[in-house]
Motif scaffolding. Structure first.
Motif, PDB file in Angstrom:
ATOM      1  N   GLN A   5      41.421   0.769  27.744  1.00  0.00           N
ATOM      2  CA  GLN A   5      40.290   1.410  27.059  1.00  0.00           C
ATOM      3  C   GLN A   5      39.724   0.491  25.983  1.00  0.00           C
ATOM      4  N   GLN A   6      40.593  -0.210  25.291  1.00  0.00           N
ATOM      5  CA  GLN A   6      40.118  -1.153  24.275  1.00  0.00           C
ATOM      6  C   GLN A   6      39.246  -2.238  24.904  1.00  0.00           C
ATOM      7  N   ALA A   7      39.682  -2.725  26.069  1.00  0.00           N
ATOM      8  CA  ALA A   7      38.899  -3.758  26.767  1.00  0.00           C
ATOM      9  C   ALA A   7      37.532  -3.204  27.167  1.00  0.00           C
ATOM     10  N   ILE A   8      37.503  -1.956  27.613  1.00  0.00           N
ATOM     11  CA  ILE A   8      36.224  -1.321  27.986  1.00  0.00           C
ATOM     12  C   ILE A   8      35.353  -1.148  26.741  1.00  0.00           C
ATOM     13  N   ASN A   9      35.967  -0.761  25.628  1.00  0.00           N
ATOM     14  CA  ASN A   9      35.207  -0.599  24.375  1.00  0.00           C
ATOM     15  C   ASN A   9      34.560  -1.918  23.937  1.00  0.00           C
ATOM     16  N   VAL A  10      35.324  -2.998  24.068  1.00  0.00           N
ATOM     17  CA  VAL A  10      34.803  -4.309  23.683  1.00  0.00           C
ATOM     18  C   VAL A  10      33.612  -4.672  24.580  1.00  0.00           C
ATOM     19  N   TRP A  11      33.762  -4.418  25.861  1.00  0.00           N
ATOM     20  CA  TRP A  11      32.668  -4.621  26.815  1.00  0.00           C
ATOM     21  C   TRP A  11      31.434  -3.818  26.386  1.00  0.00           C
ATOM     22  N   ALA A  12      31.643  -2.551  26.088  1.00  0.00           N
ATOM     23  CA  ALA A  12      30.522  -1.672  25.723  1.00  0.00           C
ATOM     24  C   ALA A  12      29.853  -2.143  24.437  1.00  0.00           C
ATOM     25  N   ALA A  13      30.645  -2.638  23.500  1.00  0.00           N
ATOM     26  CA  ALA A  13      30.076  -3.121  22.234  1.00  0.00           C
ATOM     27  C   ALA A  13      29.224  -4.366  22.468  1.00  0.00           C
ATOM     28  N   GLN A  14      29.681  -5.239  23.353  1.00  0.00           N
ATOM     29  CA  GLN A  14      28.912  -6.433  23.708  1.00  0.00           C
ATOM     30  C   GLN A  14      27.597  -6.056  24.372  1.00  0.00           C
ATOM     31  N   ASN A  15      27.673  -5.071  25.259  1.00  0.00           N
ATOM     32  CA  ASN A  15      26.490  -4.546  25.918  1.00  0.00           C
ATOM     33  C   ASN A  15      25.449  -4.087  24.920  1.00  0.00           C
ATOM     34  N   LYS A  16      25.938  -3.358  23.939  1.00  0.00           N
ATOM     35  CA  LYS A  16      25.062  -2.787  22.909  1.00  0.00           C
ATOM     36  C   LYS A  16      24.385  -3.911  22.108  1.00  0.00           C
ATOM     37  N   THR A  17      25.124  -4.977  21.864  1.00  0.00           N
ATOM     38  CA  THR A  17      24.560  -6.113  21.136  1.00  0.00           C
ATOM     39  C   THR A  17      23.402  -6.740  21.918  1.00  0.00           C
ATOM     40  N   VAL A  18      23.593  -6.879  23.222  1.00  0.00           N
ATOM     41  CA  VAL A  18      22.529  -7.437  24.062  1.00  0.00           C
ATOM     42  C   VAL A  18      21.325  -6.487  24.070  1.00  0.00           C
ATOM     43  N   THR A  19      21.589  -5.202  24.237  1.00  0.00           N
ATOM     44  CA  THR A  19      20.508  -4.202  24.235  1.00  0.00           C
ATOM     45  C   THR A  19      19.712  -4.284  22.936  1.00  0.00           C
ATOM     46  N   ASN A  20      20.419  -4.330  21.810  1.00  0.00           N
ATOM     47  CA  ASN A  20      19.736  -4.395  20.510  1.00  0.00           C
ATOM     48  C   ASN A  20      18.878  -5.651  20.394  1.00  0.00           C
ATOM     49  N   PHE A  21      19.392  -6.753  20.900  1.00  0.00           N
ATOM     50  CA  PHE A  21      18.628  -8.003  20.836  1.00  0.00           C
ATOM     51  C   PHE A  21      17.297  -7.861  21.583  1.00  0.00           C
ATOM     52  N   PHE A  22      17.347  -7.245  22.757  1.00  0.00           N
ATOM     53  CA  PHE A  22      16.126  -7.153  23.569  1.00  0.00           C
ATOM     54  C   PHE A  22      15.208  -6.005  23.136  1.00  0.00           C
ATOM     55  N   ASN A  23      15.662  -5.209  22.189  1.00  0.00           N
ATOM     56  CA  ASN A  23      14.788  -4.179  21.614  1.00  0.00           C
ATOM     57  C   ASN A  23      14.226  -4.591  20.253  1.00  0.00           C
ATOM     58  N   LYS A  24      14.576  -5.801  19.833  1.00  0.00           N
ATOM     59  CA  LYS A  24      14.287  -6.197  18.455  1.00  0.00           C
ATOM     60  C   LYS A  24      12.894  -6.806  18.274  1.00  0.00           C
ATOM     61  N   TYR A  25      12.403  -7.494  19.289  1.00  0.00           N
ATOM     62  CA  TYR A  25      11.154  -8.241  19.141  1.00  0.00           C
ATOM     63  C   TYR A  25      10.113  -7.749  20.149  1.00  0.00           C
ATOM     64  N   ASP A  26       8.871  -8.195  19.954  1.00  0.00           N
ATOM     65  CA  ASP A  26       7.826  -7.913  20.943  1.00  0.00           C
ATOM     66  C   ASP A  26       8.188  -8.576  22.274  1.00  0.00           C
TER      67      ASP A  26
END
Lengths: 167, 167
Positions: free
Chosen positions: B16-37
């Motif tokens: 579960q910890q490994a899945i959580n780390v994966w999900a957190a990385q995913n969220k970081t990528v999502t945030n990056f692509f929602n940040k700019y025009d």
């Protein structure tokens, strides 16, 4: 129904896999810094960004922090925090040489591999030094293994940047 | 002596910890692509290197591959392999729009999170589709969890590069 020995082996195996992934990432960084002439590592990874030499020092400082976080003893290079974590690149003029950093990187990896090889499953799933026993009781995933995951990803993050370095 | 239930919980917890780390990385990528025009993602991450839009497509294609590797069913975007894995950036002229890729990234993450939430410990420590039963008997660490570790690091690797993108 699995017997407890088999299940225990899975827990150990899964932790061992995480250690193996860490070690493989380490090796990738080592190979990168053995690939070019020392002068190449004074290059910025991209215009205006960190130099490779700074990122090596940064990885040493951050990884060395695991010794303290895992309660494994004294850090090898506590003096690197000031120049490779607290200070941005190109703000400190007297960095250690790339040769010194490469040697320190190796010393640290040997020390960490030695520690990781001796750590028990109970230690890996136990709290790290930055979380109190009270908080750990509420958030049991804040364990040493989680720090290892985080440091492994941190290393991949900077490895992606290092591979952009113009040579 | 720990009873088997407690030990089993550790195995599940570690996965579960490994899945959580994966999900957190995913969220970081999502945030990056929602940040700019949208236009910003047509920028190269560094001069002459991949564009951000290409890296998003690349992450979708590579992550989507887990559906096949984990024997979870059909891939959502098999057509992306040709343009985001086999072809280098700037060699294919008609890429999907950044808006389409952002939607596909979300669809894929929802599908993967759904699958990962249902996968058992036995599945995670079982072989993935690229290793035969014979080879897996000899190399039991070539399991699905190892692929997840690898994909998580792959994502961190490119996230380090994306964060260099001039905006």
């Amino acid at each position: 129904m699995q017997d407890s020995t088999i299940v225990q082996n899975y827990t150990e195996q899964v932790i061992q896999q995480a250690i193996n992934v860490w070690a493989a990432q380490n090796k990738t960084v080592t190979n990168f810094f053995n690939k070019y002439d020392d002068a190449a590592y004074m290059n910025e990874i991209a215009p205006g960004k960190n130099r490779a030499i700074y990122l090596l020092g940064h990885l040493i400082a951050v990884n060395d922090g695991m010794q303290q976080l895992f309660m494994l003893g004294e850090r090898l290079f506590p003096q690197y925090d000031a120049i490779f974590i607290k200070a941005a690149d190109k703000t400190v003029t007297d960095l250690p040489s790339i040769q010194t950093l490469k040697e320190d990187w190796e010393k640290l990896n040997i020390a960490l591999a030695d520690h990781f090889g001796k750590m028990t499953t109970a230690e890996w799933i136990g709290r790290h030094a930055s979380v109190s026993e009270e908080d750990f009781a509420k958030e049991p995933l804040r364990n040493k293994l989680n720090v290892l995951f985080s440091r492994t990803n941190h290393q991949s993050y900077h490895m992606g940047q290092l591979n952009l370095m113009p040579v």
